[in-house]
Write an enzyme that holds these catalytic residues in place. Structure first.
Site, mmCIF file in Angstrom:
data_model
loop_
_atom_site.group_PDB
_atom_site.id
_atom_site.type_symbol
_atom_site.label_atom_id
_atom_site.label_comp_id
_atom_site.label_asym_id
_atom_site.label_seq_id
_atom_site.Cartn_x
_atom_site.Cartn_y
_atom_site.Cartn_z
ATOM 1 N N ILE A 197 5.900 21.084 -26.466
ATOM 2 C CA ILE A 197 5.832 22.060 -27.665
ATOM 3 C C ILE A 197 7.196 22.790 -27.823
ATOM 4 O O ILE A 197 7.682 23.390 -28.797
ATOM 5 C CB ILE A 197 4.644 22.883 -27.556
ATOM 6 C CG1 ILE A 197 4.953 23.985 -26.380
ATOM 7 C CG2 ILE A 197 3.330 22.282 -27.981
ATOM 8 C CD1 ILE A 197 3.731 25.233 -26.198
ATOM 9 N N THR A 246 11.515 22.986 -25.776
ATOM 10 C CA THR A 246 12.475 22.618 -24.801
ATOM 11 C C THR A 246 13.480 23.481 -24.821
ATOM 12 O O THR A 246 13.877 24.058 -25.727
ATOM 13 C CB THR A 246 13.067 21.112 -25.164
ATOM 14 O OG1 THR A 246 13.715 21.099 -26.386
ATOM 15 C CG2 THR A 246 12.046 19.918 -24.937
ATOM 16 N N LYS A 296 17.296 25.282 -22.281
ATOM 17 C CA LYS A 296 18.239 24.935 -21.101
ATOM 18 C C LYS A 296 17.755 25.010 -20.016
ATOM 19 O O LYS A 296 18.272 24.325 -19.023
ATOM 20 C CB LYS A 296 19.137 25.698 -21.549
ATOM 21 C CG LYS A 296 19.019 27.296 -21.429
ATOM 22 C CD LYS A 296 19.903 28.388 -21.736
ATOM 23 C CE LYS A 296 19.656 29.763 -21.711
ATOM 24 N NZ LYS A 296 20.614 30.669 -22.252
ATOM 25 N N GLU A 297 16.484 25.599 -19.451
ATOM 26 C CA GLU A 297 15.856 25.474 -18.192
ATOM 27 C C GLU A 297 14.754 24.780 -17.904
ATOM 28 O O GLU A 297 14.469 24.733 -16.770
ATOM 29 C CB GLU A 297 16.078 26.930 -17.517
ATOM 30 C CG GLU A 297 15.016 27.915 -18.274
ATOM 31 C CD GLU A 297 15.008 29.262 -17.896
ATOM 32 O OE1 GLU A 297 14.130 29.928 -18.143
ATOM 33 O OE2 GLU A 297 16.067 29.598 -17.495
ATOM 34 N N SER A 298 13.824 24.541 -19.264
ATOM 35 C CA SER A 298 12.485 24.154 -18.863
ATOM 36 C C SER A 298 11.830 23.311 -19.915
ATOM 37 O O SER A 298 12.868 23.599 -21.317
ATOM 38 C CB SER A 298 11.541 25.410 -18.439
ATOM 39 O OG SER A 298 11.568 26.273 -19.641
ATOM 40 N N VAL A 339 8.092 22.655 -22.049
ATOM 41 C CA VAL A 339 6.774 23.430 -22.169
ATOM 42 C C VAL A 339 5.992 22.573 -22.699
ATOM 43 O O VAL A 339 6.487 21.813 -24.068
ATOM 44 C CB VAL A 339 7.116 24.712 -22.832
ATOM 45 C CG1 VAL A 339 5.462 25.355 -23.111
ATOM 46 C CG2 VAL A 339 8.060 25.926 -22.459
ATOM 47 N N LYS A 386 4.777 25.105 -17.788
ATOM 48 C CA LYS A 386 6.481 25.211 -18.083
ATOM 49 C C LYS A 386 6.979 24.516 -16.960
ATOM 50 O O LYS A 386 6.771 25.001 -15.618
ATOM 51 C CB LYS A 386 6.877 26.791 -17.996
ATOM 52 C CG LYS A 386 8.189 27.252 -18.309
ATOM 53 C CD LYS A 386 8.468 28.594 -18.251
ATOM 54 C CE LYS A 386 9.844 28.729 -18.661
ATOM 55 N NZ LYS A 386 10.297 30.259 -18.802
ATOM 56 N N ASP A 399 18.224 38.450 -20.342
ATOM 57 C CA ASP A 399 18.232 37.182 -21.645
ATOM 58 C C ASP A 399 17.306 37.590 -22.312
ATOM 59 O O ASP A 399 16.748 37.001 -23.343
ATOM 60 C CB ASP A 399 17.818 36.104 -20.807
ATOM 61 C CG ASP A 399 18.309 35.061 -21.724
ATOM 62 O OD1 ASP A 399 19.219 35.081 -22.351
ATOM 63 O OD2 ASP A 399 17.779 33.531 -21.622
#
Length: 506
Positions: free
Chosen positions: A248, A250, A252-254, A256, A276, A392
């Site tokens: 569902i 995307t 830069k780090e994961s 989902v 995640k 962040d």
């Protein structure tokens, strides 16, 4: 006429003597021309012998058939021809339509005196041991290093000889390298060109191997590697999840994924969950290790030499941060379970439709004002009650669901005692103030006022450079103070958070 018994004399046979006695006959029968004519007519009128399909026409007319040895050789040659024909038939049946064929050539009965006139079915048989079209390899120089004498001497360092040798060595390159037919063209490669080609081929092989390994062992966009896939299947088999529906989101780090919840021991699993999966490529994490290596909670466990464990620390860090936020009553996802670099949380949305981000939500002016006050209150709670800085925070990491703002993506969140904690807080305040000011919220505070409101500090400066300088000075004082005392231990241990599954070996 007197009857005379004549005994036929047996000719000497190369296979030994045979004890076969001819039946006795009278001399009149032997000398009878009528009987001889009758026997001749019977031989000519009888059908030809078909045993062995002996091709008598192939026997030369002038061949010496008086010798039993010659007859045996002719019969053996005919037998070998039939054997080779049967062998070719078996070879064709064995190989079929396969591109890779097995040759029965070594089982052939080859005769040096065999006729060159072969039948049609023997044309496709090629004896590659004596292939006249095979390219001749360049002759090598002897061990002494030269050939010839006097003015005609040729050493192993001769330009033409070395060039031809280098051309022949190109056959040893990898199969995917198309070297062409340089031998037939009498191509002469210099040592410099050959070495350059060799290095290029080796470099390409290593690059191809790295790309293949990276593809197999990394979590790409909307896809997972084999180890991650196995972990997800184990969760489904254990009953924690009913099924995994698909990707569902995307980042830069994961990556989902949405999933339907099941049951886990005595803990209630939400009906809709998200998985995640933190990416294992580390392309983005190489410049983001400052969020974890200077965090006093994970500083002793941080290791730059084990990238996969760094990813697990990111997942564990988000789990602990979410546990703190949930304890303080901040709207955020509920953590279900953590398995290595996979974090299972509750789904913020309904019927597999995720809640919109604050950037994408079409809110009225009243809802925007309401959202602004919620964000300011959440930042204060996060800083004072949870002892955390989001690091962040922006309109992309806040969701609008059920009339309130939900915070997500807190894996990079740090404590205010972090060497760059106040800088991260100032960046968050700048992102929030800029978004709501552009959205037309009249009550939105400036960056400096919002920073002082959240942190409780009183930094009076309207210049960003001077403001950041004072922040860095405070961070330096804070860092010296933290280093003098022992590391602070918080009460939010693993008991406050969800259970962790036992780690399997990688």
């Amino acid at each position: 006429m007197d009857q005379v018994n004549v005994t036929a004399t047996q000719p000497k046979s190369p296979w030994g003597t045979q004890n076969v006695t001819a039946p006795p006959c009278s001399l009149a029968d032997v000398m009878s021309e009528q009987l001889a004519k009758q026997l001749n007519d019977e031989c000519t009128s009888s059908p030809s012998c078909t045993d062995g399909d002996l091709d008598l026409a192939s026997i030369p007319q002038d061949a010496d058939t008086c010798s039993d040895l010659m007859l045996a050789q002719m019969l053996q040659m005919e037998f070998d021809r039939e054997f080779d024909t049967q062998l070719r038939r078996e070879e064709k049946k064995f190989n079929g339509e396969s591109k890779v064929s097995i040759s029965f050539e070594n089982y052939r009965m080859v005769h040096p005196f065999e006729d060159s006139d072969s039948s049609d079915d023997e044309v496709d048989w090629q004896d590659t041991r004596h292939d006249p079209y095979r390219l001749a390899k360049p002759t090598t120089t002897p061990k002494k290093g030269f050939v010839g004498k006097g003015k005609n001497i040729t050493t192993k360092h001769d330009e033409d000889v070395c060039g031809r040798k280098n051309t022949a060595r190109m056959d040893n390159f990898a199969p995917e390298v198309h070297v062409g037919d340089g031998i037939s063209m009498d191509l002469k490669l210099s040592n410099q060109v050959y070495n350059a080609l060799k290095r290029h081929c080796q470099t390409e092989q290593r690059r191809s191997a790295r790309l293949h390994e990276k593809k197999e062992h990394s979590t790409a966009e909307q896809a997972v590697d084999s180890k991650t896939r196995l972990l997800m299947f184990k969760m489904v088999n254990a009953g924690i999840l009913e099924n995994i529906n698909g990707c569902i989101s995307t980042g830069k780090e994961s990556v989902v994924f949405h999933a339907d919840g099941g049951s886990f021991e005595e803990m209630i699993v939400p009906e809709e969950c998200v998985l995640k999966v933190f990416k294992t490529t580390l392309n983005e994490f190489k410049n983001r290790d400052k969020y974890i290596k200077d965090d006093y909670r994970f500083k002793d466990r941080f290791s730059k030499l084990n990238p996969r464990k760094i990813i697990r620390l990111w997942a564990e860090k988000e789990m602990h941060n979410l546990a703190r936020m949930k304890k303080a009553g901040i709207p955020c996802p509920d953590v279900v379970i953590l398995k290595k670099h996979i974090l299972v949380m509750s789904f913020i949305g309904q019927n597999q439709v995720p809640a919109p981000k604050l950037k994408e939500a079409n809110l009225s002016q009243e809802d925007l004002t309401k959202a602004y006050y919620q964000v300011v209150q959440t930042m204060q709670q996060l800083y004072k009650e949870c002892n955390l800085v989001h690091a962040d925070l922006s309109e992309y990491n806040m969701l609008w669901h059920d009339g309130q703002v939900w915070l997500i993506d807190v894996s990079q969140s740090v404590e205010p005692t972090h060497p760059h904690g106040l800088e991260f807080l100032f960046r968050d305040c700048r992102n929030v103030a800029t978004f709501f000011q552009k959205s037309g919220v009249a009550e939105a505070l400036s960056v400096y006022e919002l920073f002082n409101t959240v942190s409780g500090l009183e930094i009076s400066c309207d210049n960003e450079a001077d403001f950041l300088a004072q922040i860095e000075a405070l961070e330096k004082m804070n860092e010296d103070h933290v280093q003098k005392r022992s590391k602070k231990v918080f009460t939010n241990s693993c008991d406050d958070g969800p259970p962790l599954l036992d780690d399997d070996d990688d």
